[in-house]
Design an enzyme around this catalytic site. Sequence first.
Site, PDB file in Angstrom:
ATOM      1  N   SER A  25     -50.872 -46.172  10.931  1.00  0.00           N
ATOM      2  CA  SER A  25     -50.737 -45.494  12.228  1.00  0.00           C
ATOM      3  C   SER A  25     -51.591 -46.132  13.322  1.00  0.00           C
ATOM      4  O   SER A  25     -52.052 -45.450  14.229  1.00  0.00           O
ATOM      5  CB  SER A  25     -51.021 -43.996  12.096  1.00  0.00           C
ATOM      6  OG  SER A  25     -52.348 -43.771  11.718  1.00  0.00           O
ATOM      7  N   THR A  67     -55.397 -43.675  12.482  1.00  0.00           N
ATOM      8  CA  THR A  67     -55.698 -43.784  13.917  1.00  0.00           C
ATOM      9  C   THR A  67     -57.203 -43.859  14.084  1.00  0.00           C
ATOM     10  O   THR A  67     -57.929 -43.065  13.495  1.00  0.00           O
ATOM     11  CB  THR A  67     -55.210 -42.522  14.661  1.00  0.00           C
ATOM     12  OG1 THR A  67     -53.800 -42.537  14.642  1.00  0.00           O
ATOM     13  CG2 THR A  67     -55.723 -42.469  16.085  1.00  0.00           C
ATOM     14  N   THR A  85     -53.741 -46.114  18.509  1.00  0.00           N
ATOM     15  CA  THR A  85     -52.816 -45.545  17.527  1.00  0.00           C
ATOM     16  C   THR A  85     -51.385 -46.032  17.744  1.00  0.00           C
ATOM     17  O   THR A  85     -51.035 -46.478  18.842  1.00  0.00           O
ATOM     18  CB  THR A  85     -52.824 -44.000  17.638  1.00  0.00           C
ATOM     19  OG1 THR A  85     -52.113 -43.434  16.534  1.00  0.00           O
ATOM     20  CG2 THR A  85     -52.165 -43.512  18.919  1.00  0.00           C
ATOM     21  N   ARG A 121     -42.195 -40.439  22.904  1.00  0.00           N
ATOM     22  CA  ARG A 121     -43.251 -39.454  22.613  1.00  0.00           C
ATOM     23  C   ARG A 121     -44.648 -40.099  22.699  1.00  0.00           C
ATOM     24  O   ARG A 121     -44.861 -41.189  22.208  1.00  0.00           O
ATOM     25  CB  ARG A 121     -43.021 -38.869  21.219  1.00  0.00           C
ATOM     26  CG  ARG A 121     -44.066 -37.829  20.770  1.00  0.00           C
ATOM     27  CD  ARG A 121     -45.188 -38.459  19.984  1.00  0.00           C
ATOM     28  NE  ARG A 121     -46.168 -37.465  19.536  1.00  0.00           N
ATOM     29  CZ  ARG A 121     -47.363 -37.769  19.041  1.00  0.00           C
ATOM     30  NH1 ARG A 121     -47.722 -39.031  18.934  1.00  0.00           N
ATOM     31  NH2 ARG A 121     -48.178 -36.832  18.651  1.00  0.00           N
ATOM     32  N   THR A 172     -58.233 -37.126  15.972  1.00  0.00           N
ATOM     33  CA  THR A 172     -57.141 -37.716  15.207  1.00  0.00           C
ATOM     34  C   THR A 172     -56.305 -36.563  14.663  1.00  0.00           C
ATOM     35  O   THR A 172     -56.770 -35.429  14.604  1.00  0.00           O
ATOM     36  CB  THR A 172     -57.684 -38.603  14.069  1.00  0.00           C
ATOM     37  OG1 THR A 172     -56.580 -39.135  13.339  1.00  0.00           O
ATOM     38  CG2 THR A 172     -58.577 -37.829  13.123  1.00  0.00           C
ATOM     39  N   GLY A 173     -55.074 -36.870  14.283  1.00  0.00           N
ATOM     40  CA  GLY A 173     -54.209 -35.817  13.766  1.00  0.00           C
ATOM     41  C   GLY A 173     -53.062 -35.523  14.717  1.00  0.00           C
ATOM     42  O   GLY A 173     -52.695 -36.370  15.537  1.00  0.00           O
TER      43      GLY A 173
HETATM   44  C1  SD4 Z   1     -51.004 -38.870  17.729  1.00  0.00           C
HETATM   45  N1  SD4 Z   1     -53.281 -38.403  17.187  1.00  0.00           N
HETATM   46  O1  SD4 Z   1     -50.277 -39.708  18.252  1.00  0.00           O
HETATM   47  C2  SD4 Z   1     -52.228 -39.347  16.973  1.00  0.00           C
HETATM   48  C3  SD4 Z   1     -51.855 -39.567  15.547  1.00  0.00           C
HETATM   49  C4  SD4 Z   1     -52.979 -39.756  14.576  1.00  0.00           C
HETATM   50  O2  SD4 Z   1     -53.670 -40.540  12.531  1.00  0.00           O
HETATM   51  O3  SD4 Z   1     -54.126 -39.460  14.827  1.00  0.00           O
HETATM   52  N2  SD4 Z   1     -52.697 -40.261  13.392  1.00  0.00           N
HETATM   53  O4  SD4 Z   1     -50.756 -37.672  17.773  1.00  0.00           O
END
Ligand code: SD4
Length: 333
Positions: A90, A192, A210, A220, A243-244
């Site tokens: 990612s 990320t 990321t 998106r 992150t997330g």
């Molecule tokens: C997102 N926060 O694009 C990022 C994705 C991520 O590990 O952190 N992935 O929403």
Amino acid sequence: MKRRNFIKKASVTGLGLVTVSSVLTHCDEPLARNKKVIAVADGVKPMVIATWKTDLAVETAAKVLEKGGNALDAVEQGCRIEEANEKGKSVGKGGLPDRDGNVTLDACIMNDKGDYGAVLGVKNIKHVISVARKVMEDTPHVMLVGDGAEQFAVAKGFKRENLLTEASKKAWQKWKEKSEYKPIINIENHDTIGMLAIDKKGNISGACTTSGLAYKMPGRVGDSPIIGGGLFVDNEVGGASATGLGEEVLKTVGSFLIVELMRQGKSPQKACEEAIGRIVNKPGKDFRNFQVGYIAVNKKGETGAYSIHKYFSYNLYKNKENKNIPSDFYNKV
Ligand code: SD4
């Protein structure tokens, strides 16, 4: 509110003296307050903190700092390691594509002066963190998106390359068999990178890069390149990164929230916990299928990390040691 009126009101409502004086300082004397907040990071600086198991990235950033380099160079160099790591799913090259098979990258960077630069939805350029820095330093803007960002990068000498590796192409083709649009972030594993560094002078900078959610809708964009979402730095207070599932971070302006909570006196740990609380405590929020994790550092070099679920970890370089540390988390059931 005038100082005298406020004191009257505060004593009627029973607010204690300590609270009154700190609130007054907060309202009336922001500069004096900021002077008080600046603490010495001696003994712990230089230091680096970054999301997930990012040993090499953090080591790279730490080397820049130990040689006397500044925090901005450190976070940029550190993040470039993950962007070039084709195994990371990612971030950068090898990041999983959108549902049409295009890898699009998002990144942002903030320096100790509070300047910010970001690129969103960029194709064909691997080191978007460096493009974000160029946006910050070489343009009058803070964000460039899509084709404009790519053209800017090429004009600045960045090389176009195919970011879809054989492995990420195969994974996408397998996903296409069902094409289930479920932007679930696997709660056990992400990569990320959000990174914060304090240099020998005690200045803080941060960066975040990321490829976003795997198989996202074309166009998106998540939290990572958005100021206050995936990253926020205030050199007088500290920094935070996320992150997330970016949608949840954005809805609560997570990184900005953490820095503001630290400004009000919360420790980085308590600030991260409260930011996760803002997500999971929303009425009816079903947080079982998504992960969010935060890291934070304050001006004293104290750190914090917290996530919704297990398996979030972070790398910390402090006192010349680089360690991967499991984060505490909310969902213990
Ligand atoms: C997102 N926060 O694009 C990022 C994705 C991520 O590990 O952190 N992935 O929403």
